[in-house]
Design a protein around this motif. Structure first.
Motif, short mmCIF file in Angstrom:
data_model
loop_
_atom_site.label_atom_id
_atom_site.label_comp_id
_atom_site.label_asym_id
_atom_site.label_seq_id
_atom_site.Cartn_x
_atom_site.Cartn_y
_atom_site.Cartn_z
N GLU A 60 14.05 -17.03 -10.95
CA GLU A 60 15.20 -17.91 -10.74
C GLU A 60 15.18 -18.52 -9.34
O GLU A 60 15.39 -19.72 -9.17
N ILE A 61 14.87 -17.71 -8.34
CA ILE A 61 14.79 -18.21 -6.96
C ILE A 61 13.67 -19.23 -6.84
O ILE A 61 13.84 -20.28 -6.22
N GLU A 62 12.53 -18.95 -7.43
CA GLU A 62 11.40 -19.88 -7.35
C GLU A 62 11.72 -21.19 -8.06
O GLU A 62 11.37 -22.27 -7.58
N GLN A 63 12.40 -21.12 -9.20
CA GLN A 63 12.79 -22.35 -9.91
C GLN A 63 13.75 -23.18 -9.06
O GLN A 63 13.63 -24.41 -9.02
N LYS A 64 14.68 -22.53 -8.37
CA LYS A 64 15.59 -23.25 -7.49
C LYS A 64 14.83 -23.90 -6.33
O LYS A 64 15.12 -25.02 -5.95
N ARG A 65 13.87 -23.16 -5.77
CA ARG A 65 13.08 -23.70 -4.66
C ARG A 65 12.30 -24.93 -5.10
O ARG A 65 12.30 -25.96 -4.43
N ILE A 66 11.68 -24.84 -6.27
CA ILE A 66 10.89 -25.96 -6.79
C ILE A 66 11.77 -27.17 -7.05
O ILE A 66 11.35 -28.31 -6.83
N SER A 67 13.01 -26.93 -7.47
CA SER A 67 13.90 -28.05 -7.78
C SER A 67 14.58 -28.61 -6.54
O SER A 67 15.43 -29.49 -6.64
N GLY A 68 14.20 -28.12 -5.36
CA GLY A 68 14.68 -28.70 -4.12
C GLY A 68 15.80 -27.97 -3.43
O GLY A 68 16.37 -28.48 -2.46
N ALA A 69 16.14 -26.79 -3.88
CA ALA A 69 17.21 -26.03 -3.22
C ALA A 69 16.78 -25.67 -1.80
O ALA A 69 15.60 -25.45 -1.52
N LYS A 70 17.74 -25.63 -0.89
CA LYS A 70 17.47 -25.27 0.50
C LYS A 70 17.09 -23.80 0.58
O LYS A 70 17.72 -22.95 -0.05
N TYR A 71 16.06 -23.53 1.31
CA TYR A 71 15.67 -22.15 1.55
C TYR A 71 15.34 -21.99 3.02
O TYR A 71 15.14 -22.97 3.74
#
Length: 96
Positions: A60-71
C-alpha cells in the motif's frame, strides 16, 4: 511438503501436531486423493499472518509512493525530529 490422508488427523493427531511444531511447516491433508485441508502450528500461523499483514502495508505504501504521494527520506525525518525535540526542550526551559 508434508502430505497426509485426512484419516491421519483422527488416527495420529499427536504425530501430526508434533510434525507441524517441529518443522514449522503446514501439513496438507487429502481426502480421496485430493487436497482438502491444511493444518499448521499456531506459532507458524501467527508468524505467517503478521508477515502477510506487513506485506500488505508495504504494498500500500509503495502504491502511494508510485502514485505521487509525498514521502520523506531518513535524513528528512531525522531533521524534523531534531527540530521537534529542540522546540520541546525550549518550551520546557521557558516553563522553569
Amino acid at each position: 511438503m508434508n502430505i497426509k490422508p485426512s484419516a491421519a488427523i483422527r488416527q495420529n493427531y499427536n504425530e501430526i501436531a508434533e510434525l507441524c511444531r517441529s518443522t514449522g511447516e503446514p501439513v496438507y491433508l487429502t481426502k480421496n486423493g485430493e487436497g482438502d485441508l491444511v493444518v499448521m502450528d499456531i506459532e507458524a500461523f501467527t508468524r505467517r499472518e503478521k508477515m502477510l499483514k506487513l506485506r500488505e502495508e508495504l504494498l500500500e505504501i509503495e502504491q502511494k509512493r508510485i502514485s505521487g504521494a509525498k514521502y520523506y527520506s531518513v535524513d528528512e525525518v531525522d531533521r524534523e525530529l531534531d527540530e521537534i525535540i529542540a522546540l520541546a526542550e525550549g518550551k520546557q526551559d521557558e516553563a522553569v
